[in-house]
Design an enzyme around this catalytic site. Sequence first.
Site, PDB file in Angstrom:
ATOM      1  CE  LYS A  25      47.509  40.981  44.812  1.00 56.59           C
ATOM      2  NZ  LYS A  25      48.171  39.433  44.141  1.00 56.59           N
ATOM      3  NE  ARG A  95      51.561  41.368  45.838  1.00 56.65           N
ATOM      4  CZ  ARG A  95      51.383  41.911  46.422  1.00 56.65           C
ATOM      5  NH1 ARG A  95      50.870  43.211  46.684  1.00 56.65           N
ATOM      6  NH2 ARG A  95      50.288  41.421  47.538  1.00 56.65           N
ATOM      7  N   GLY A 104      44.098  32.730  44.978  1.00 58.38           N
ATOM      8  CA  GLY A 104      45.344  31.991  45.070  1.00 58.38           C
ATOM      9  C   GLY A 104      44.915  31.345  43.092  1.00 58.38           C
ATOM     10  CG  MET A 106      45.423  35.308  38.452  1.00 59.74           C
ATOM     11  SD  MET A 106      44.852  34.485  37.548  1.00 59.74           S
ATOM     12  CE  MET A 106      45.821  35.309  36.146  1.00 59.74           C
ATOM     13  NE  ARG A 362      42.128  38.847  49.010  1.00 56.01           N
ATOM     14  CZ  ARG A 362      42.571  38.664  48.482  1.00 56.01           C
ATOM     15  NH1 ARG A 362      42.878  38.114  47.576  1.00 56.01           N
ATOM     16  NH2 ARG A 362      42.864  37.439  49.238  1.00 56.01           N
ATOM     17  CG  HIS A 480      42.681  27.792  48.417  1.00 56.56           C
ATOM     18  ND1 HIS A 480      42.510  27.270  47.453  1.00 56.56           N
ATOM     19  CD2 HIS A 480      42.609  28.619  46.858  1.00 56.56           C
ATOM     20  CE1 HIS A 480      41.224  26.792  46.313  1.00 56.56           C
ATOM     21  NE2 HIS A 480      41.529  28.000  45.402  1.00 56.56           N
ATOM     22  CB  SER A 790      -0.661  34.925  39.674  1.00 56.02           C
ATOM     23  OG  SER A 790       0.071  34.321  40.188  1.00 56.02           O
ATOM     24  CB  CYS A 857       2.310  31.542  41.962  1.00 57.95           C
ATOM     25  SG  CYS A 857       1.759  31.441  39.777  1.00 57.95           S
ATOM     26  CE1 TYR A 877       1.277  36.861  44.445  1.00 54.08           C
ATOM     27  CE2 TYR A 877      -0.726  38.394  43.628  1.00 54.08           C
ATOM     28  CZ  TYR A 877      -0.324  37.515  43.968  1.00 54.08           C
ATOM     29  OH  TYR A 877      -1.119  36.325  42.720  1.00 54.08           O
TER      30      TYR A 877
HETATM   31  P1  ADP Z   1      47.641  35.995  46.042  1.00 56.80           P
HETATM   32  O1  ADP Z   1      47.555  37.077  45.571  1.00 56.80           O
HETATM   33  O2  ADP Z   1      48.235  34.583  46.389  1.00 56.80           O
HETATM   34  O3  ADP Z   1      47.145  36.825  47.676  1.00 56.80           O
HETATM   35  P2  ADP Z   1      49.975  37.990  45.941  1.00 56.80           P
HETATM   36  O4  ADP Z   1      50.875  39.257  45.031  1.00 56.80           O
HETATM   37  O5  ADP Z   1      49.180  38.850  47.131  1.00 56.80           O
HETATM   38  O6  ADP Z   1      49.020  36.951  45.640  1.00 56.80           O
HETATM   39  O7  ADP Z   1      51.466  37.094  47.095  1.00 56.80           O
HETATM   40  C1  ADP Z   1      51.468  36.410  47.523  1.00 56.80           C
HETATM   41  C2  ADP Z   1      52.490  36.216  49.123  1.00 56.80           C
HETATM   42  O8  ADP Z   1      53.984  36.977  48.562  1.00 56.80           O
HETATM   43  C3  ADP Z   1      51.641  37.294  50.181  1.00 56.80           C
HETATM   44  O9  ADP Z   1      51.502  37.134  50.824  1.00 56.80           O
HETATM   45  C4  ADP Z   1      52.225  38.857  49.457  1.00 56.80           C
HETATM   46  O10 ADP Z   1      52.600  39.556  51.100  1.00 56.80           O
HETATM   47  C5  ADP Z   1      53.254  38.540  49.252  1.00 56.80           C
HETATM   48  N1  ADP Z   1      54.576  38.960  48.206  1.00 56.80           N
HETATM   49  C6  ADP Z   1      54.174  39.799  47.488  1.00 56.80           C
HETATM   50  N2  ADP Z   1      55.085  40.558  47.172  1.00 56.80           N
HETATM   51  C7  ADP Z   1      55.997  40.911  48.498  1.00 56.80           C
HETATM   52  C8  ADP Z   1      57.122  41.803  48.009  1.00 56.80           C
HETATM   53  N3  ADP Z   1      56.916  42.744  47.355  1.00 56.80           N
HETATM   54  N4  ADP Z   1      57.417  41.855  49.027  1.00 56.80           N
HETATM   55  C9  ADP Z   1      56.992  40.785  50.403  1.00 56.80           C
HETATM   56  N5  ADP Z   1      56.524  40.122  49.752  1.00 56.80           N
HETATM   57  C10 ADP Z   1      55.769  39.907  49.232  1.00 56.80           C
HETATM   58 MG    MG Z   2      47.924  38.454  47.627  1.00 61.42          MG
END
Ligand code: ADP
Ligand code: MG
Length: 899
Positions: A25, A95, A104, A106, A362, A480, A790, A857, A877
């Site tokens: 990220k 984050r 999801g 973390m 990503r 998720h 083989s 084989c 092979y």
């Molecule tokens: P995940 O790994 O679960 O996607 P994220 O870190 O991407 O977790 O965050 C979860 C949600 O919070 C995402 O939808 C993201 O867009 C929102 N979010 C994270 N940081 C910000 C921010 N600085 N401003 C607005 N929304 C945010």
């Molecule tokens: Mg995210």
Amino acid sequence: MKAVYYFGSGKADGKAEMKNLLGGKGANLAEMINLDIPVPPGLTITTEVCTYYYDNSYNFPSDLEEQVKNAINKIETVMGKTFGDPDNPLLLSVRSGARMSMPGMMETVLNVGLTSKTIPGLIKKTNNPRFVYDAYRRLIMMYSDVVMEKAAGLEPKEGHGIRHQLEAILDEYKAKNGYKSDIDLSGDDWKNISKDFKIRIKDVLGHEFPDNHYEQLWGGIKAVFQSWNGKRAISYRKIENIPGEWGTAVNVQAMVFGNTGDSSATGVAFTRNPATGENNFYGEWLQNAQGEDVVAGIRTPHPLNQSTKTEESKNLESLEEFLPDVYNQLDSIRQKLEKHYNDMQDIEFTIEEGRLWMLQTRSGKRTGAAAIKIAVDMVEEEMLSKQDAIIRVTPDQIDELLHPKLHVEDEGAATILARGLPAGPGGGVGQVVFSADDAEKWNKDGKTIILVREETSPEDVHGMHVAEAILTAKGGMTSHAALVARGWGKCCIVGCSSINIDFTKKEMMINDQAVKEGDWISMNGSKGTIYPGKIKLEPADPESNSSYKRLMSWADELRTLKIRTNADSPEDAKQAIEFGAQGIGLCRTEHMFFAPNRIIEMRKMILAEDMSKRREAVMNLLPFQREDFKGILKAMEGMPVTIRLLDPPLHEFITLDKPQIEELANELEISVSKVKNRINSLHELNPMLGHRGCRLGVAYPEITEMQARAIFEASAELTKEGIIVMPEVMIPLVGTSAEFDHQENLVREVASKVINETGTNFKYLVGTMIELPRACLTADEIAEKAEFFSFGTNDLTQTTYGFSRDDIGGFLPDYLEKNILSHDPFQSLDISGVGQLISLAVDKGKKVKKDLKIGICGEHGGDPNSINFCYQNGLDYVSCSPFRVPIARFSAAQAALKN
Ligand code: ADP
Ligand code: MG
Ligand code: MG
């Protein structure tokens, strides 16, 4: 140590290549800044800090706080706001972000910095109390859940966590006031709810929710690092083989707000359709909401644009319709990102008062079909080379296309129970269970199950992993459940709103129909339809997929390993040719003796009292065998067919009950007790190490002679018909060159006799299966006479480890659990042990005979890692079961490219 990397306003310390240090990220946020894409400024604390934290009994490097402060100062300058300032407060998100995306896993805390000091100022500044209290209640909920409960190691029973309790308070409040959606709540409502939330938190967790912005920030940062070693993260890492040492990074970023009113919004999107691979922008969005709302399925998300609309969502307003300018800006960012990364991206964005901000990009998870289509299309669009395309797609994704679907006609005739969103393709048929733990239990009992949940969360991954298919009542295509299922190529339907689950009764109501735990249902994950009962599954039809065909044709161009198949019947052989097999690497002959009209002759042969009676019985089998070989050699016209002489212990043919023994005694005109005695005398304590393989042929040469005669007479007859045959006679379980020589002589004698008798000429080879360590060690001696090797890696693994393949179930799970073995060596070759023996045998064999033909084989012939090893060791092979042939072709190409 540089522990903090800043990004913001056109300048970033990091870049995409720094994923190991900054996590996926953080590295991609920096990269987007470098690409001049609007991203709120922020900072990334490196994964090295995570490692440090665990190495130093949960302490941080001494100057971390200082480094974070400096970066926050820069954020404050860019945003024109100050963290903790009562008049104009900056809010932050905390984050997590590991190297590999762990959807999801973390947790994220938004709106950090809202306190009794900053709230009044922010209300005054925005003139929007609803927004401020909405943000505040979210902060309280996320923070209490992630920081105060999960990171503190508390593990309440399912459904009793603080988040659930707070959600229940909210639901109650909504019900009491007649509100349907979160949108209906006013600022005062949220304010009341926040109060109730804080009281409940104090009650349940024993601490106050922190009212200090710094305490909130550091609580969040620590929680991210703590969660790296949380139960759920560890369980996910185990499944996905992610090492614990990698650690996670933490991103602290200025908040932008999608919940300030009607011209604000948030959404997630894929730059191409992740289910089909079509080159259409694909996504979902919600007006007046914050990030997690879309993924969590709290409100039904709207389609991003026309091409995302479905039958169900066609009447919901798209972003394309509602804010066309912002949509166009987003669409150009989509193109910029794809061009830059040369891959389909999964993106998150937020619109604050009409202004677009990107929050994540990503590489997007996708189905197998989508992966193949995207890779092939990107070659056509000149974004990738053919080689890149082959490397990009995984063998598992190819495998997905080879998976069964619901039988088309049976499905057409079935009544639809309910519909949901088609999140993971293919068919799924199984018995319903309602919790991940039950899924695991039922699966252990050998049941095929479908996991049904309200929505899934990372707590459910172990159950999702063992489920045949996944069904959820809530959530969208980016939920998720959808992400995880797609990553694993599982059949999955989400957002099936007509389901009502009663967890205590373990049943669900679907449109008035009750479905109980253990009931069978069938799902079409490509259409999103659910049916009661069992619908037949039918085999996949990859050949109808043009992208697949192109990709496979490139793979065939690029690979050097040949791919053969293990087949014992003309039908299997034909099937394998359709899948692209170039020969048979293992034709087992013992199965041929089990047909009712043959088994009696076989038993007579085994029980014969003397050589002449045995010869008589054996020769009765000759015509049958000849016909078998004719069928197979004909089906494989012009291709090599390796036929293994009789291999299993004889007693496998004479496991008989009383009437069968009596019948046999009758046939043989001997007494029942004699038959019994003979059967007893053939009983072995360790049959796998007993009288089997070439040891049979040495003891009963007439068996070898008969089989050789059947092979060569079939060859002669076909040659006369003008069909080119290439039989390769394989002597099993050879441990000494003398054993081989003995059998080889017999075979060659028969061959010259048949050639003379029939006046035909055809080529044939005599070689051996290498499946004993001693054969590997003396491969040079064996290669003097053998024309091919083989590797029978099933037995070779068994005899190298001393593991009985049939009994490994007793201890393997324990070995895997305790990490004594990293994988089942019968599935993927043990490269460091068994692999050494193979390398040695190849070297020794080739030293004696430069053009010795060598293949494999065992089961491993269809396993990508093992195939890579075979390539590295110069095998000619690999041979695998017909259904694995496409995967083997593809893996062989990957091996050629990777090495
Ligand atoms: P995940 O790994 O679960 O996607 P994220 O870190 O991407 O977790 O965050 C979860 C949600 O919070 C995402 O939808 C993201 O867009 C929102 N979010 C994270 N940081 C910000 C921010 N600085 N401003 C607005 N929304 C945010
Ligand atoms: Mg995210
Ligand atoms: Mg064997």
